[in-house]
Design a protein around this motif. Structure first.
Motif, PDB file in Angstrom:
ATOM      1  N   TRP A 271      -2.476  18.791  -3.570  1.00  0.00           N
ATOM      2  CA  TRP A 271      -0.990  17.756  -3.887  1.00  0.00           C
ATOM      3  C   TRP A 271      -0.676  17.669  -2.418  1.00  0.00           C
ATOM      4  O   TRP A 271      -0.593  17.203  -1.862  1.00  0.00           O
TER       5      TRP A 271
ATOM      6  N   GLN B 283       1.390   9.055  -5.324  1.00  0.00           N
ATOM      7  CA  GLN B 283       2.070  10.886  -5.121  1.00  0.00           C
ATOM      8  C   GLN B 283       2.218  11.567  -6.019  1.00  0.00           C
ATOM      9  O   GLN B 283       2.068  12.663  -7.266  1.00  0.00           O
ATOM     10  N   TRP B 284       3.188  10.732  -6.918  1.00  0.00           N
ATOM     11  CA  TRP B 284       4.393  11.374  -8.357  1.00  0.00           C
ATOM     12  C   TRP B 284       3.426  11.669  -9.587  1.00  0.00           C
ATOM     13  O   TRP B 284       3.765  12.469 -10.186  1.00  0.00           O
TER      14      TRP B 284
ATOM     15  N   PHE C 236      -0.817  15.111   0.558  1.00  0.00           N
ATOM     16  CA  PHE C 236       0.580  13.989   0.331  1.00  0.00           C
ATOM     17  C   PHE C 236       1.525  14.474   1.904  1.00  0.00           C
ATOM     18  O   PHE C 236       2.503  13.695   2.193  1.00  0.00           O
TER      19      PHE C 236
ATOM     20  N   LYS D 154       0.563  -1.644   0.235  1.00  0.00           N
ATOM     21  CA  LYS D 154       0.171  -0.121   0.006  1.00  0.00           C
ATOM     22  C   LYS D 154       1.235   1.386  -0.154  1.00  0.00           C
ATOM     23  O   LYS D 154       0.300   2.051  -0.686  1.00  0.00           O
ATOM     24  N   ALA D 155       1.874   1.078   0.667  1.00  0.00           N
ATOM     25  CA  ALA D 155       3.056   2.306   0.568  1.00  0.00           C
ATOM     26  C   ALA D 155       3.788   2.812  -0.761  1.00  0.00           C
ATOM     27  O   ALA D 155       3.307   3.572  -1.434  1.00  0.00           O
ATOM     28  N   GLU D 156       3.831   1.379  -1.429  1.00  0.00           N
ATOM     29  CA  GLU D 156       4.362   1.280  -2.630  1.00  0.00           C
ATOM     30  C   GLU D 156       3.411   2.289  -3.921  1.00  0.00           C
ATOM     31  O   GLU D 156       3.726   3.023  -4.318  1.00  0.00           O
ATOM     32  N   ASP D 157       2.565   1.952  -3.045  1.00  0.00           N
ATOM     33  CA  ASP D 157       1.327   1.732  -4.493  1.00  0.00           C
ATOM     34  C   ASP D 157       0.761   3.925  -4.119  1.00  0.00           C
ATOM     35  O   ASP D 157       0.677   4.034  -5.545  1.00  0.00           O
ATOM     36  N   ASP D 158       0.789   4.287  -2.434  1.00  0.00           N
ATOM     37  CA  ASP D 158       0.277   5.414  -2.755  1.00  0.00           C
ATOM     38  C   ASP D 158       1.249   6.567  -2.860  1.00  0.00           C
ATOM     39  O   ASP D 158       1.058   7.687  -3.567  1.00  0.00           O
ATOM     40  N   SER D 159       2.711   5.474  -2.550  1.00  0.00           N
ATOM     41  CA  SER D 159       4.089   6.691  -3.439  1.00  0.00           C
ATOM     42  C   SER D 159       3.751   6.719  -5.031  1.00  0.00           C
ATOM     43  O   SER D 159       4.464   7.711  -5.296  1.00  0.00           O
ATOM     44  N   PHE D 160       3.393   5.751  -5.392  1.00  0.00           N
ATOM     45  CA  PHE D 160       3.496   5.337  -7.007  1.00  0.00           C
ATOM     46  C   PHE D 160       2.209   6.847  -7.629  1.00  0.00           C
ATOM     47  O   PHE D 160       2.405   7.526  -8.188  1.00  0.00           O
TER      48      PHE D 160
END
Length: 300
Positions: A289, A63-64, A293, A55-61
């Motif tokens: 944004w 975000q950018w 984030f 989930k953290a990886e998905d949120d980071s993706f």
């Protein structure tokens, strides 16, 4: 006998006591072991950690990816700033050409490529027997054009521009002159004999270059003498003139004849609106944004 049976029962009991915990759990849960597969208890804590990392990886993706919206909008706003500078320079150059003093029409046609919208003066006579008609057209009102920036047509009345061969006596060549606008009911020259100028006259007009057909513009129809855009080579072949074209100015207008000054010389400049739009969108999406984030505001 009794002692032997008791001994065997004791050994079995001892064996049960030494049985692995997995066997005991299988016995309780009635799970049959599969050959060659060791049974292990579920690692719930490890799965939760893996799900949290995913989930953290998905949120980071995400975000950018979402950051591209304000960045792109800012880039488009900056591009419109440059476009506005270019348009203002183009308008200034166009105004300087239009307001310049008329110069004699150059004898070399190659010089005309750098003279579009530049006033030139000629002397000669018209050949009304070879008129061409650019239609449909609406009349240009120079005063209204300047006020409204060419946003709409100056008139709702439909008609045509009369393009007439003009023999330049001083140069010895025949050129094409857009004499101006006539309403549709006056396209037939028999209905405007009073405006058919005879003899030598002095004219001032703006140099215009050839056009290419734009999308959705019909093809020219020389057989019917309907011209939708300036194809100077084709017009020159039909009339026997040189591919040189000028728009006669308003002062060339005579009673009963076409209305001169049909050159639209205004350019639309709406880049300031685009600048405000793109920069405003960039500012709004940047705020959202940041709030989502960087401040971690829930529900955004």
């Amino acid at each position: 006998m009794a002692a032997g049976a008791a001994s065997q029962l004791g050994l079995r009991a001892a064996g049960l006591g030494r049985a692995p915990a997995s066997a005991a759990w299988r016995s309780v849960l009635r799970v049959s072991p599969r050959p060659g597969v060791a049974w292990r208890p579920s690692r719930c804590g490890s799965s939760a950690a893996e799900a949290s990392a995913t989930k953290a990886e998905d949120d980071s993706f995400l975000q950018w990816v979402l950051l591209l919206i304000p960045v792109t909008a800012f880039g488009l706003g900056t591009w419109q700033v440059q476009r506005r500078k270019w348009k203002l320079n183009l308008i200034a150059e166009l105004e300087s050409r239009v307001l310049a003093e008329p110069v004699p029409l150059p004898a070399d046609p190659m010089e005309l490529k750098n003279l579009e919208y530049r006033p030139v003066k000629v002397r000669g006579c018209f050949d009304h027997s070879k008129e061409l008609y650019m239609m449909p057209r609406t009349m240009v009102d120079p005063v209204r054009e300047a006020r409204e920036g060419g946003l709409i047509s100056s008139s709702t009345q439909s008609g045509a521009y009369v393009v007439t061969p003009f023999h330049c006596t001083d140069l010895g060549v025949t050129i094409l002159v857009n004499r101006g606008f006539i309403p549709r009911k006056k396209v037939n020259p028999e209905t405007r004999q009073k405006g058919q100028i005879e003899g030598e006259v002095d004219l001032i007009g703006m140099v215009r270059l050839t056009e290419t057909r734009q999308p959705f513009v019909p093809e020219n129809n020389p057989e019917r003498n309907h011209w939708h855009y300036r194809d100077l080579e084709a017009m020159a072949r039909i009339t026997g003139a040189e591919p040189i074209f000028i728009d006669a100015n308003f002062q060339s207008t005579v009673p009963g004849g076409p209305i001169g000054g049909q050159t639209r010389v205004t350019l639309r400049n709406e880049h300031l609106q685009y600048i405000v739009t793109w920069y405003g969108l960039s500012a709004a999406t940047s705020y959202l944004w940041f709030k989502k984030f960087l401040r971690g505001t829930p529900g955004v």
